[in-house]
Design a protein around this motif. Structure first.
Motif, PDB file in Angstrom:
ATOM      1  N   TYR A  68       2.549 -11.023  -7.250  1.00 37.02           N
ATOM      2  CA  TYR A  68       3.695 -11.531  -8.012  1.00 37.02           C
ATOM      3  C   TYR A  68       3.405 -11.498  -9.513  1.00 37.02           C
ATOM      4  CZ  TYR A  68       6.692 -14.943 -10.312  1.00 37.02           C
ATOM      5  OH  TYR A  68       7.535 -15.551 -11.198  1.00 37.02           O
ATOM      6  N   TYR A  69       2.255 -12.054  -9.923  1.00 34.05           N
ATOM      7  CA  TYR A  69       1.886 -12.025 -11.340  1.00 34.05           C
ATOM      8  C   TYR A  69       1.889 -10.591 -11.869  1.00 34.05           C
ATOM      9  CZ  TYR A  69       0.232 -16.928 -11.727  1.00 34.05           C
ATOM     10  OH  TYR A  69       0.142 -18.301 -11.781  1.00 34.05           O
ATOM     11  N   THR A  70       1.323  -9.676 -11.088  1.00 35.46           N
ATOM     12  CA  THR A  70       1.207  -8.280 -11.531  1.00 35.46           C
ATOM     13  C   THR A  70       2.578  -7.623 -11.627  1.00 35.46           C
ATOM     14  OG1 THR A  70      -0.976  -8.186 -10.493  1.00 35.46           O
ATOM     15  CG2 THR A  70       0.044  -6.092 -11.068  1.00 35.46           C
ATOM     16  N   ASP A  71       3.455  -7.926 -10.680  1.00 39.22           N
ATOM     17  CA  ASP A  71       4.825  -7.409 -10.737  1.00 39.22           C
ATOM     18  C   ASP A  71       5.506  -7.828 -12.034  1.00 39.22           C
ATOM     19  OD1 ASP A  71       7.485  -6.517  -9.192  1.00 39.22           O
ATOM     20  OD2 ASP A  71       7.861  -8.493 -10.065  1.00 39.22           O
ATOM     21  N   GLN A  72       5.333  -9.098 -12.407  1.00 38.88           N
ATOM     22  CA  GLN A  72       5.928  -9.586 -13.654  1.00 38.88           C
ATOM     23  C   GLN A  72       5.412  -8.785 -14.847  1.00 38.88           C
ATOM     24  OE1 GLN A  72       8.331 -11.337 -12.090  1.00 38.88           O
ATOM     25  NE2 GLN A  72       8.173 -12.946 -13.635  1.00 38.88           N
ATOM     26  N   LEU A  73       4.123  -8.495 -14.822  1.00 38.00           N
ATOM     27  CA  LEU A  73       3.479  -7.798 -15.940  1.00 38.00           C
ATOM     28  C   LEU A  73       3.933  -6.342 -16.047  1.00 38.00           C
ATOM     29  CD1 LEU A  73       1.304  -8.661 -18.035  1.00 38.00           C
ATOM     30  CD2 LEU A  73      -0.372  -7.552 -16.551  1.00 38.00           C
ATOM     31  N   LEU A  74       4.206  -5.723 -14.904  1.00 41.09           N
ATOM     32  CA  LEU A  74       4.551  -4.296 -14.888  1.00 41.09           C
ATOM     33  C   LEU A  74       5.894  -4.003 -15.549  1.00 41.09           C
ATOM     34  CD1 LEU A  74       3.290  -3.319 -11.319  1.00 41.09           C
ATOM     35  CD2 LEU A  74       2.259  -2.698 -13.517  1.00 41.09           C
ATOM     36  N   HIS A  75       6.671  -5.034 -15.843  1.00 41.26           N
ATOM     37  CA  HIS A  75       7.924  -4.793 -16.555  1.00 41.26           C
ATOM     38  C   HIS A  75       7.688  -4.366 -17.998  1.00 41.26           C
ATOM     39  CE1 HIS A  75       9.597  -6.855 -13.032  1.00 41.26           C
ATOM     40  NE2 HIS A  75      10.724  -6.262 -13.353  1.00 41.26           N
ATOM     41  N   ASP A  76       6.467  -4.554 -18.476  1.00 34.75           N
ATOM     42  CA  ASP A  76       6.076  -4.033 -19.796  1.00 34.75           C
ATOM     43  C   ASP A  76       5.413  -2.674 -19.568  1.00 34.75           C
ATOM     44  OD1 ASP A  76       4.897  -3.359 -22.187  1.00 34.75           O
ATOM     45  OD2 ASP A  76       3.979  -5.317 -22.537  1.00 34.75           O
ATOM     46  N   PRO A  77       5.988  -1.580 -20.087  1.00 36.48           N
ATOM     47  CA  PRO A  77       5.454  -0.234 -19.847  1.00 36.48           C
ATOM     48  C   PRO A  77       3.985  -0.076 -20.253  1.00 36.48           C
ATOM     49  CG  PRO A  77       7.609  -0.110 -20.910  1.00 36.48           C
ATOM     50  CD  PRO A  77       7.214  -1.543 -20.925  1.00 36.48           C
ATOM     51  N   ALA A  78       3.504  -0.933 -21.142  1.00 39.30           N
ATOM     52  CA  ALA A  78       2.112  -0.842 -21.583  1.00 39.30           C
ATOM     53  C   ALA A  78       1.133  -1.166 -20.456  1.00 39.30           C
ATOM     54  CB  ALA A  78       1.879  -1.788 -22.761  1.00 39.30           C
ATOM     55  N   ASN A  79       1.632  -1.726 -19.358  1.00 42.61           N
ATOM     56  CA  ASN A  79       0.757  -2.150 -18.258  1.00 42.61           C
ATOM     57  C   ASN A  79       0.839  -1.243 -17.027  1.00 42.61           C
ATOM     58  OD1 ASN A  79      -0.247  -4.682 -19.481  1.00 42.61           O
ATOM     59  ND2 ASN A  79       1.899  -5.282 -19.383  1.00 42.61           N
ATOM     60  N   SER A  80       1.301  -0.019 -17.203  1.00 36.15           N
ATOM     61  CA  SER A  80       1.561   0.859 -16.054  1.00 36.15           C
ATOM     62  C   SER A  80       0.294   1.337 -15.340  1.00 36.15           C
ATOM     63  CB  SER A  80       2.379   2.079 -16.496  1.00 36.15           C
ATOM     64  OG  SER A  80       1.666   2.831 -17.472  1.00 36.15           O
ATOM     65  N   ASP A  81      -0.883   1.004 -15.876  1.00 36.66           N
ATOM     66  CA  ASP A  81      -2.137   1.392 -15.214  1.00 36.66           C
ATOM     67  C   ASP A  81      -2.600   0.373 -14.173  1.00 36.66           C
ATOM     68  OD1 ASP A  81      -2.238   3.632 -16.773  1.00 36.66           O
ATOM     69  OD2 ASP A  81      -3.826   2.928 -18.095  1.00 36.66           O
ATOM     70  N   TRP A  82      -1.780  -0.677 -13.911  1.00 39.84           N
ATOM     71  CA  TRP A  82      -2.262  -1.780 -13.085  1.00 39.84           C
ATOM     72  C   TRP A  82      -1.505  -1.949 -11.772  1.00 39.84           C
ATOM     73  CZ3 TRP A  82      -6.894  -2.944 -14.258  1.00 39.84           C
ATOM     74  CH2 TRP A  82      -7.339  -2.916 -15.583  1.00 39.84           C
ATOM     75  N   GLY A  83      -1.068  -0.830 -11.189  1.00 38.49           N
ATOM     76  CA  GLY A  83      -0.515  -0.904  -9.843  1.00 38.49           C
ATOM     77  C   GLY A  83      -1.598  -1.313  -8.850  1.00 38.49           C
ATOM     78  N   ILE A  84      -1.169  -1.839  -7.710  1.00 45.25           N
ATOM     79  CA  ILE A  84      -2.095  -2.346  -6.688  1.00 45.25           C
ATOM     80  C   ILE A  84      -2.103  -1.447  -5.461  1.00 45.25           C
ATOM     81  CG2 ILE A  84      -2.571  -4.281  -5.102  1.00 45.25           C
ATOM     82  CD1 ILE A  84      -1.195  -6.131  -7.142  1.00 45.25           C
ATOM     83  N   CYS A  85      -3.307  -1.173  -4.962  1.00 40.70           N
ATOM     84  CA  CYS A  85      -3.473  -0.547  -3.650  1.00 40.70           C
ATOM     85  C   CYS A  85      -3.907  -1.644  -2.685  1.00 40.70           C
ATOM     86  CB  CYS A  85      -4.527   0.562  -3.683  1.00 40.70           C
ATOM     87  SG  CYS A  85      -4.888   1.237  -2.034  1.00 40.70           S
ATOM     88  N   GLY A  86      -3.077  -1.945  -1.705  1.00 40.90           N
ATOM     89  CA  GLY A  86      -3.401  -2.991  -0.740  1.00 40.90           C
ATOM     90  C   GLY A  86      -4.184  -2.435   0.431  1.00 40.90           C
ATOM     91  N   ILE A  87      -5.285  -3.094   0.772  1.00 37.99           N
ATOM     92  CA  ILE A  87      -6.133  -2.666   1.883  1.00 37.99           C
ATOM     93  C   ILE A  87      -5.976  -3.638   3.055  1.00 37.99           C
ATOM     94  CG2 ILE A  87      -8.485  -2.142   2.647  1.00 37.99           C
ATOM     95  CD1 ILE A  87      -7.551  -0.293   0.423  1.00 37.99           C
ATOM     96  N   ALA A  88      -5.547  -3.120   4.197  1.00 36.14           N
ATOM     97  CA  ALA A  88      -5.556  -3.879   5.443  1.00 36.14           C
ATOM     98  C   ALA A  88      -6.911  -3.625   6.093  1.00 36.14           C
ATOM     99  CB  ALA A  88      -4.408  -3.428   6.345  1.00 36.14           C
ATOM    100  N   LEU A  89      -7.777  -4.640   6.065  1.00 35.59           N
ATOM    101  CA  LEU A  89      -9.184  -4.426   6.403  1.00 35.59           C
ATOM    102  C   LEU A  89      -9.476  -4.492   7.896  1.00 35.59           C
ATOM    103  CD1 LEU A  89     -12.032  -4.130   4.960  1.00 35.59           C
ATOM    104  CD2 LEU A  89     -12.268  -6.596   5.322  1.00 35.59           C
ATOM    105  N   LEU A  90      -8.765  -5.353   8.606  1.00 32.11           N
ATOM    106  CA  LEU A  90      -9.138  -5.671   9.981  1.00 32.11           C
ATOM    107  C   LEU A  90      -8.165  -5.083  10.991  1.00 32.11           C
ATOM    108  CD1 LEU A  90      -9.975  -9.428   9.312  1.00 32.11           C
ATOM    109  CD2 LEU A  90     -11.565  -7.494   9.334  1.00 32.11           C
ATOM    110  N   ASP A  91      -8.605  -4.999  12.239  1.00 30.44           N
ATOM    111  CA  ASP A  91      -7.770  -4.417  13.284  1.00 30.44           C
ATOM    112  C   ASP A  91      -6.433  -5.141  13.408  1.00 30.44           C
ATOM    113  OD1 ASP A  91      -9.679  -2.523  13.919  1.00 30.44           O
ATOM    114  OD2 ASP A  91     -10.644  -3.765  15.440  1.00 30.44           O
ATOM    115  N   PHE A  92      -6.446  -6.492  13.300  1.00 24.94           N
ATOM    116  CA  PHE A  92      -5.183  -7.215  13.488  1.00 24.94           C
ATOM    117  C   PHE A  92      -4.272  -7.169  12.260  1.00 24.94           C
ATOM    118  CE2 PHE A  92      -8.161 -10.766  12.394  1.00 24.94           C
ATOM    119  CZ  PHE A  92      -7.560 -11.186  11.216  1.00 24.94           C
ATOM    120  N   ASP A  93      -4.671  -6.418  11.221  1.00 25.08           N
ATOM    121  CA  ASP A  93      -3.818  -6.226  10.050  1.00 25.08           C
ATOM    122  C   ASP A  93      -2.854  -5.050  10.226  1.00 25.08           C
ATOM    123  OD1 ASP A  93      -4.971  -8.321   8.629  1.00 25.08           O
ATOM    124  OD2 ASP A  93      -6.532  -7.053   7.772  1.00 25.08           O
TER     125      ASP A  93
END
Length: 498
Positions: free
Chosen positions: A47-72
């Motif tokens: 959520y915090y990062t989404d808010q920040l991405l509205h400023d084009p200067a922060n376009s290098d901070w997208g998130i890659c989400g990792i589902a680590l476990l089998d039940f993910d």
């Protein structure tokens, strides 16, 4: 109302019903890898990062989400089908819903399916930060020894098969090894879990594993990786089918896994990022030199308070935290615990109105629209209690202070761990140590102190005669009179002593 599946193609259709990303997601670069893409991450860091991405200067901070476990599997498939989008539903204190579609997760990987891909992503030069929400138990910490638990079968598997890891430590080790071999710069590894000194804990546990798995890598990690401590806070209950249906009915958004949360949020972070960081302070995070006082306050009051409400409420038969806190006897008990046992251990908290903070907690716990499930709060208590409650107990024992309320809660947990509430209904216990807890809990019916013999949870606490005596009396009283009657008597006794 016509409904549409949540994805990039349909995103603009929801602009009248929810706030939607006002930035071009296709231009974002992944600068953060996050492991553990459950509800809390999606209500907090994402959520915090989404808010920040509205400023084009922060376009290098997208998130890659990792589902680590089998039940993910479910969360991975959901994000994949929804192009990483999901709806954040903020349940305000007056019952209104604020809906926002979050777009900061731009990639998503399922580790069990392709561990090499995950290792390569973590080792990518574009990735500057690896963040974690792996729960308290995910750090593989033994409370009794204070060290990394190498007896864990998954850890042994990672040592034997390093290219197909199962634990976060196996993945991080291989990714950092690649960075070193390729001459790439280091990165920051940031815990977002409820552990005091979570950065220090992450560093200690990782280096313990690396010493065994790749000893030559240790000096490089010490020189090239930073581990800032952080305090995180936002009550985020499990999403219910009712939440999913209501979102569809009222907004036309078909979201297979939205996230619900309270309006309050807090993120206090030590400013120790070795390869740069997002300007999260521009969207409400707080960067400080020392996060420890804030962490200790939150863990000992909010997180411990949740456990108190959960364990006592579960035995009475409640299902949600707000039910528990609306019980005046439990509310008074919790207030006394915070005032008499926790507050004296917190020391000086500059800039914090402790009385106001405690009052706000009772208000947040009592939000009738959140409906935080008690079995979620009580899950993995064997990892939570050593972090949330035992530090207060140990500090009070050392200072000859009161421990009556904490001992009562631990006695209640011993009874809870036998698997039935006071009406004889089965409890939904989810804990890595469930079998051991139940075994000791059943023996405790004849010998209450046997429960305190679980050294990986309680350490040497059973050697304190004062604590054992108070705990034993509380255990016997709960069995004889029930939780509510016992705490009513404790509350009355406290009032009579004023």
């Amino acid at each position: 109302m016509t409904s549409y599946k949540l994805n990039n193609k349909n995103l603009s259709k929801f602009s009248d019903e929810a706030l939607i990303p006002q930035y071009d997601r296709s231009t974002l670069k992944t600068g953060i890898v996050h492991v553990g893409i459950g509800g809390f991450h999606r209500s907090h860091e994402a959520y915090y990062t989404d808010q920040l991405l509205h400023d084009p200067a922060n376009s290098d901070w997208g998130i890659c989400g990792i589902a680590l476990l089998d039940f993910d599997t479910k969360i991975y498939n959901t994000l994949k089908e929804q192009d990483g989008l999901y709806t954040l539903i903020v349940k305000e204190l007056d019952g209104t819903l604020t809906k926002k579609i979050i777009g900061s997760i731009v990639e998503y990987l399922y580790a069990p399916e392709n561990p090499t891909q995950v290792i390569e992503k973590m080792a990518s030069n574009d990735v500057k930060i690896i963040t974690l929400t792996i729960t308290e138990g995910g750090y593989n910490y033994n409370e009794a020894t204070g060290s990394f638990d190498f007896t864990n079968p998954l850890v042994q598997q990672d040592l034997e098969h390093p290219q197909a890891p199962k634990t976060i430590f196996g993945y991080l080790t291989q990714a950092l090894k690649l960075r070193k071999e390729r001459g790439l710069p280091g990165c920051t590894i940031q815990s977002c879990d409820n552990i005091q000194g979570n950065g220090h804990m992450t560093e200690k546990m990782l280096l313990s594993f690396v010493h065994m798995a790749e000893p030559d890598l240790v000096p490089w990690i010490k020189s090239n990786i930073s581990f800032p401590n952080a305090m995180v806070d936002r009550i985020t209950p499990a999403t219910s089918e009712k939440d999913i249906a209501l979102l569809k009915e009222t907004s036309g958004i078909e979201d297979a896994w939205p996230v619900v949360c309270e309006p309050f949020k807090q993120w206090v972070i030590e400013d120790d990022f070795i390869s740069g960081r997002p300007a999260w302070e521009n969207v409400g995070a707080q960067f400080v030199e020392d996060v420890v006082p804030y962490e200790k306050m939150k863990l000992s009051l909010l997180n411990a308070g949740h456990s108190v409400l959960g364990i006592l409420g579960a035995l009475i038969g409640y299902e949600t935290i707000d039910e528990s806190v609306q019980n005046k006897a439990i509310q008074t008990f919790l207030h006394s615990y915070m005032d008499e046992e926790v507050s004296p251990t917190l020391g000086d908290l500059e800039g914090v109105d402790l009385k106001k903070y405690k009052q706000s907690l009772l208000q947040r716990f009592g939000n009738i629209y959140i409906k935080d499930q008690i079995d979620r709060i009580c899950s993995e208590s064997s990892a939570k209690i050593p972090i949330f409650i035992l530090p207060t107990v140990n500090a009070q024992l050392e200072n000859d202070g009161p421990v009556d309320h904490a001992a009562f809660v631990i006695a209640a947990w011993a009874i809870y761990s036998a698997g039935l509430d006071e009406q004889g209904n089965p409890l939904n216990i989810k804990d890595a140590l469930e079998t051991l807890l139940k075994e000791k809990a059943l023996v405790a019916k004849n010998s209450p102190t046997s429960f305190l013999e679980i050294e990986s949870v309680f350490g040497k606490l059973n050697q304190s005669k004062r604590f054992v005596d108070i705990y034993t009396a509380a255990y016997q009283n709960i069995l004889k009179y029930g939780v509510e009657e016992c705490i009513t008597q404790m509350n009355n006794k406290a009032l009579n002593n004023i």
